[in-house]
Write an enzyme that holds these catalytic residues in place. Structure first.
Site, PDB file in Angstrom:
ATOM      1  N   HIS A  88    -125.757  40.159 -64.306  1.00 42.99           N
ATOM      2  CA  HIS A  88    -125.617  41.198 -63.168  1.00 42.99           C
ATOM      3  C   HIS A  88    -126.229  42.661 -63.565  1.00 42.99           C
ATOM      4  CE1 HIS A  88    -124.142  37.444 -60.285  1.00 42.99           C
ATOM      5  NE2 HIS A  88    -123.940  36.958 -61.607  1.00 42.99           N
ATOM      6  N   ASN A 161    -121.933  34.017 -55.314  1.00 45.35           N
ATOM      7  CA  ASN A 161    -123.476  34.088 -55.303  1.00 45.35           C
ATOM      8  C   ASN A 161    -123.569  33.425 -53.925  1.00 45.35           C
ATOM      9  OD1 ASN A 161    -123.692  34.290 -58.040  1.00 45.35           O
ATOM     10  ND2 ASN A 161    -124.060  32.888 -59.057  1.00 45.35           N
ATOM     11  N   TYR A 375    -113.574  37.299 -68.093  1.00 46.07           N
ATOM     12  CA  TYR A 375    -114.407  38.415 -66.736  1.00 46.07           C
ATOM     13  C   TYR A 375    -113.519  39.429 -67.720  1.00 46.07           C
ATOM     14  CZ  TYR A 375    -117.844  36.475 -63.715  1.00 46.07           C
ATOM     15  OH  TYR A 375    -118.537  35.538 -63.165  1.00 46.07           O
TER      16      TYR A 375
HETATM   17 FE1  HDD Z   1    -120.603  35.810 -63.846  1.00 45.40          FE
HETATM   18  C1  HDD Z   1    -120.841  38.959 -63.808  1.00 45.40           C
HETATM   19  C2  HDD Z   1    -120.841  35.480 -60.352  1.00 45.40           C
HETATM   20  C3  HDD Z   1    -120.593  32.112 -63.878  1.00 45.40           C
HETATM   21  C4  HDD Z   1    -119.329  35.413 -67.212  1.00 45.40           C
HETATM   22  N1  HDD Z   1    -120.498  36.875 -61.735  1.00 45.40           N
HETATM   23  C5  HDD Z   1    -120.633  38.370 -62.506  1.00 45.40           C
HETATM   24  C6  HDD Z   1    -121.115  38.763 -61.376  1.00 45.40           C
HETATM   25  C7  HDD Z   1    -121.137  38.116 -59.963  1.00 45.40           C
HETATM   26  C8  HDD Z   1    -120.518  36.725 -60.651  1.00 45.40           C
HETATM   27  C9  HDD Z   1    -121.257  38.240 -58.563  1.00 45.40           C
HETATM   28  C10 HDD Z   1    -121.669  40.614 -61.153  1.00 45.40           C
HETATM   29  C11 HDD Z   1    -119.683  40.682 -60.538  1.00 45.40           C
HETATM   30  C12 HDD Z   1    -120.116  42.404 -60.587  1.00 45.40           C
HETATM   31  O1  HDD Z   1    -120.853  42.480 -59.993  1.00 45.40           O
HETATM   32  O2  HDD Z   1    -119.566  43.115 -60.607  1.00 45.40           O
HETATM   33  N2  HDD Z   1    -120.428  34.036 -62.680  1.00 45.40           N
HETATM   34  C13 HDD Z   1    -121.018  34.157 -60.845  1.00 45.40           C
HETATM   35  C14 HDD Z   1    -120.945  32.930 -60.054  1.00 45.40           C
HETATM   36  C15 HDD Z   1    -120.011  32.347 -61.369  1.00 45.40           C
HETATM   37  C16 HDD Z   1    -120.445  32.610 -62.581  1.00 45.40           C
HETATM   38  C17 HDD Z   1    -120.419  32.672 -59.213  1.00 45.40           C
HETATM   39  C18 HDD Z   1    -120.674  30.707 -61.333  1.00 45.40           C
HETATM   40  C19 HDD Z   1    -119.781  29.823 -60.086  1.00 45.40           C
HETATM   41  N3  HDD Z   1    -119.684  34.378 -64.670  1.00 45.40           N
HETATM   42  C20 HDD Z   1    -120.014  33.189 -64.785  1.00 45.40           C
HETATM   43  C21 HDD Z   1    -119.666  32.559 -66.129  1.00 45.40           C
HETATM   44  C22 HDD Z   1    -119.225  33.130 -67.026  1.00 45.40           C
HETATM   45  C23 HDD Z   1    -119.695  34.134 -66.585  1.00 45.40           C
HETATM   46  C24 HDD Z   1    -120.187  30.038 -66.511  1.00 45.40           C
HETATM   47  C25 HDD Z   1    -118.214  32.716 -68.299  1.00 45.40           C
HETATM   48  C26 HDD Z   1    -118.276  32.290 -69.447  1.00 45.40           C
HETATM   49  N4  HDD Z   1    -120.153  37.094 -65.536  1.00 45.40           N
HETATM   50  C27 HDD Z   1    -119.922  36.640 -66.215  1.00 45.40           C
HETATM   51  C28 HDD Z   1    -119.627  37.721 -67.370  1.00 45.40           C
HETATM   52  C29 HDD Z   1    -119.492  39.706 -65.828  1.00 45.40           C
HETATM   53  C30 HDD Z   1    -120.225  38.203 -64.673  1.00 45.40           C
HETATM   54  C31 HDD Z   1    -120.162  38.105 -68.384  1.00 45.40           C
HETATM   55  C32 HDD Z   1    -120.686  40.209 -66.535  1.00 45.40           C
HETATM   56  C33 HDD Z   1    -120.041  41.356 -65.626  1.00 45.40           C
HETATM   57  C34 HDD Z   1    -119.337  41.864 -65.528  1.00 45.40           C
HETATM   58  O3  HDD Z   1    -118.952  40.185 -65.597  1.00 45.40           O
HETATM   59  O4  HDD Z   1    -117.867  41.838 -64.911  1.00 45.40           O
HETATM   60  O5  HDD Z   1    -117.869  38.104 -67.258  1.00 45.40           O
END
Ligand code: HDD
Length: 731
Positions: A88, A161, A375
């Site tokens: 993202h 999402n 997160y």
């Molecule tokens: Fe995630 C970012 C949505 C599964 C780990 N995720 C991130 C963002 C969104 C989502 C909208 C952007 C937030 C922003 O605008 O700063 N992610 C989802 C949804 C998931 C999902 C709807 C499943 C239902 N994500 C998911 C899993 C993991 C992560 C299973 C890790 C185990 N996601 C992350 C992250 C991020 C992230 C690496 C990257 C930047 C952040 O968190 O702040 O932690």
């Protein structure tokens, strides 16, 4: 208070500078504009006399170490970047508010849902998943829909999402999924694409991803605007009432202006014409007062419902059809203010799924449980330390008090002598825990043996994928098959292509044959399925975009390709019809200086034809004089404008002279119901009326699913409120 400084622009005029200052509970934005009397200073506040030349020994001599202004400026520049988000990375945010329309005090004690009409500040960041920060907006991808609501009992982050299900069931597979979709590690490409070998290798070995694959290959993954897409909390959460009684909840955001997507060929071209298409669209809408709005809906259910539902409500690869469990609309989200500074707010905003206020709790969804670790962890890397809640965009807007202290970039520390608890300092002892108002968890009893296992109840991987496919209108089914053919054609290994088709056979025969045919592949055997596909699930109209489009052309944009001598009365009629509808427009002309209409009126152009292709607009008008049409008819971009509008099934309003251009584009004998002639006074209104259907889908050739009921004919009958009849051509 930080001082706002003004600096001189190239022309000597003052340019305003804004500083965000962390302050008190929420920090505040301090802005001063156009104050030419102010002097440029260093970060230490030392006035600067010359910002054009380094200090050096002689006009042609070496630079001097003592030039602290130069060193500070370059040092700061060298550190201007923070790591981009691992997923993202490309996103765009806006401020607004959440307003309760139907309080939920019956099911949750969450303060944010108690009082009808109350507004709570919110910040939303939309994003793509796979691409880097500088990638293009119209990648085929999931869109992030992350909402931070600054409630009076702390920040609530609903990190969702635009698709209600996910690829995987267990967070331990997330790094593998993301590694597979991101650029391949040896070559560092492709950027922002799932159309490559590694992605489909992983997917074809991961049957649980099939339902999500239907969604990302559908038009949901190429939205026309961030304003025209749904959002979903994905997981099952819990609401807890005052007595800690639990109700399961799934969250939905529904766009007020209906849903709309582009077609793939259009997406590819938009990425070249305007890589910032989505962010520009959001910026334009908010800054012109056309505030985007979504309704918040909830699906509420109890354990009894969960027990009798076909699938496990903890499985994030499944949804609950709205026809089975209606969505109750409880509030609205309005975005009414853009950020003051992109970096300070959109880049530094830190969403954490574990941020839930009292009255909202987690379920045991294994993906959500894993996210609750990820997160917080990622913010420390990205924002550099544990004090990221001191950054104004992340700080709560309610009172807060704790003993966390020190660390990198600490902006506030507890004052006084006491920084621990329990303590004997009475009233001076700082904040105390409060069992009455404090957050409490649901008293979960569902515990078992320590195992590394996937629940048997998660084993059906195909039934809801099939349900999604048969819920789509025929045009949407065709787009889905075409997307799979496109993506798999980029896969270098034929065995991976075949493996994917073997999964499609478990979803729908027509889809599998269309894709096998498109790939020139002999039909493989069906993949071995852990559970047979249920063919009894009926179509759900709520899953189709075309049946949930808008009723008006409001918020949409028309491209008016005009030439000198075009009919002035038609032009003004068109503009008033568009304004009445709440639509916007741009004038595209052979030269950026604009055109002179038949009555001598000069009209400014927003785009020169080469920079304003028709893919940027929802519908187009060719407002031409004969002489004008003759001049543009052999110009490549002018012909592309018309050919693309036709190929993308757009409504085309045209004055008679545009026939010259149609002939030049070999469209002379293809005039269909999507072409609206503009001759008389009533015609601009008729054009806008037709354009409400958004596309003239009848123009698109179809591959039809033979034996399934068409969407809308299923046993579950009519979808919930807000559902509209299919648009023209979608049958
Ligand atoms: Fe995630 C970012 C949505 C599964 C780990 N995720 C991130 C963002 C969104 C989502 C909208 C952007 C937030 C922003 O605008 O700063 N992610 C989802 C949804 C998931 C999902 C709807 C499943 C239902 N994500 C998911 C899993 C993991 C992560 C299973 C890790 C185990 N996601 C992350 C992250 C991020 C992230 C690496 C990257 C930047 C952040 O968190 O702040 O932690």
């Amino acid at each position: 208070m930080a001082k706002a400084k003004a600096r001189a622009g190239a022309d000597g005029a003052a340019i305003s500078t804004t500083y965000n200052e962390p302050q008190g509970s929420g920090g505040e934005t301090h802005q001063t504009t156009n104050r030419p009397e102010e002097t440029l200073t260093t970060q230490q506040g030392i006035p600067v006399a010359d910002d054009q030349n380094t200090l050096r020994a002689g006009a042609r001599g070496p630079a001097l170490m003592e030039d602290f202004h130069f060193r500070e400026k370059i040092f700061h520049f060298d550190h201007e970047r923070i790591p981009e988000r691992v997923v993202h990375a490309r996103g765009y945010g806006a401020h607004g508010y959440f307003q309760v329309t139907d309080p939920l005090s019956d099911v949750t004690r969450a303060d944010v849902f108690q009082r009808k009409g109350e507004k709570t500040p919110a910040f939303v960041r939309f994003s793509t998943v796979a691409g880097s920060k500088g990638s293009f907006d119209l990648a085929r991808d999931v869109r992030g829909f992350a909402v931070k609501i600054y409630t009076q009992e702390g920040n609530w982050d609903l990190v969702g999402n635009n698709i209600p299900v996910f690829f995987i069931q267990d967070a331990i597979k997330f790094p593998d999924l993301i590694h597979a979709v991101k650029p391949e590690p040896d070559r560092g490409f492709p950027q922002a694409q799932s159309a490559h070998t590694n992605f489909w290798d992983f997917i074809s070995l991961t049957p649980e991803s099939m339902h999500m694959i239907m969604w990302v290959m559908s038009d949901r993954a190429i939205p026309r605007s961030l304003r025209f897409m749904e959002g979903f909390g994905v997981h099952t959460f819990r609401f807890l009432d005052k007595k800690d009684r639990s109700t399961f909840v799934k969250f939905h955001w529904k766009p007020k202006l209906g849903m709309q997507s582009v077609v793939w060929n259009e997406a590819v071209k938009i990425n070249g014409a305007d890589p910032d298409y989505h962010r520009r669209d959001l910026w334009d809408a908010v800054t012109t007062g056309n505030f985007p709005e979504w309704e918040l809906g909830v699906q509420l259910f109890d354990q009894k419902f969960a027990d009798k539902f076909d699938f496990d409500i903890l499985d994030p690869t499944k949804l609950i059809p709205e026809e089975i469990l209606p969505v109750r609309i409880v509030g609205r989200l309005v975005l009414d203010r853009m950020v003051d500074n992109f970096f300070a707010e959109t880049e530094q905003v830190a969403f954490c799924t574990q941020n839930v206020p009292p009255g909202i709790d987690f379920s045991n969804d294994p993906l959500l449980q894993g996210r609750n670790f990820s997160y917080l962890d990622t913010q420390i890397k990205r924002l550099g330390g544990p004090n990221f809640t001191h950054i104004p965009i992340n700080a709560p807007k309610c009172p807060f008090a704790h003993f966390q202290q020190d660390g990198h970039m600490a902006m506030r520390n507890p004052v006084g002598r006491v920084n621990y608890e329990p303590n004997s300092w009475g009233a001076d002892g700082g904040p105390r825990e409060n069992p009455q108002t404090g957050t409490r968890s649901f008293a979960e009893t569902d515990m078992g043996q320590k195992v590394r296992a996937r629940s048997e109840t998660f084993a059906d991987h195909y039934s809801q994928a099939r349900q999604f496919f048969i819920s789509q209108a025929p045009n949407e089914q065709k787009h889905l098959a075409d997307a799979l053919i496109f993506e798999l054609s980029k896969v270098e290994r034929p065995d991976i292509r075949a493996r994917m088709v073997s999964h499609l056979l478990n979803i729908h025969d027509d889809l599998a044959s269309a894709v096998a045919d498109g790939l020139g592949l002999a039909m493989p055997k069906p993949a071995k399925a852990a559970r047979p596909t249920l063919t009894t699930l009926p179509p759900s109209d709520a899953l189709s975009i075309l049946k949930n489009g808008p009723e008006s052309f409001k918020g949409r944009k028309v491209g008016i390709f005009a030439t000198d001598g075009a009919d002035a009365a038609l032009y003004s009629g068109l503009i008033s019809a568009l304004q009445k509808e709440g639509a916007t427009f741009e004038v595209i002309a052979p030269r950026i200086s604009g055109v002179t209409l038949s009555d001598g009126t000069k009209v400014e152009a927003q785009q020169k034809i080469d920079g304003g292709p028709s893919v940027l607009y929802d519908a187009v008008v060719l407002l031409m004089s004969e002489e004008g049409a003759e001049t543009v008819k052999s110009h490549g971009p002018a012909r592309d404008f018309v050919c693309d509008a036709y190929a993308h099934c757009k409504f085309i309003g045209f004055t008679p002279a545009a026939g010259i251009l149609f002939d030049a584009c070999a469209l002379g004998d293809k005039i269909d119901g999507g072409f609206i002639p503009l001759k008389g006074k009533q015609d601009p209104g008729a054009f806008v009326g037709a354009a409400r259907a958004l596309r003239f889908w009848a123009r698109e050739p179809l591959t039809k699913a033979k034996d399934d009921p068409q969407p809308g004919e299923g046993k579950q009958g009519k979808a919930k409120q807000g559902k509209r009849p299919p648009k023209s051509g979608s049958k």
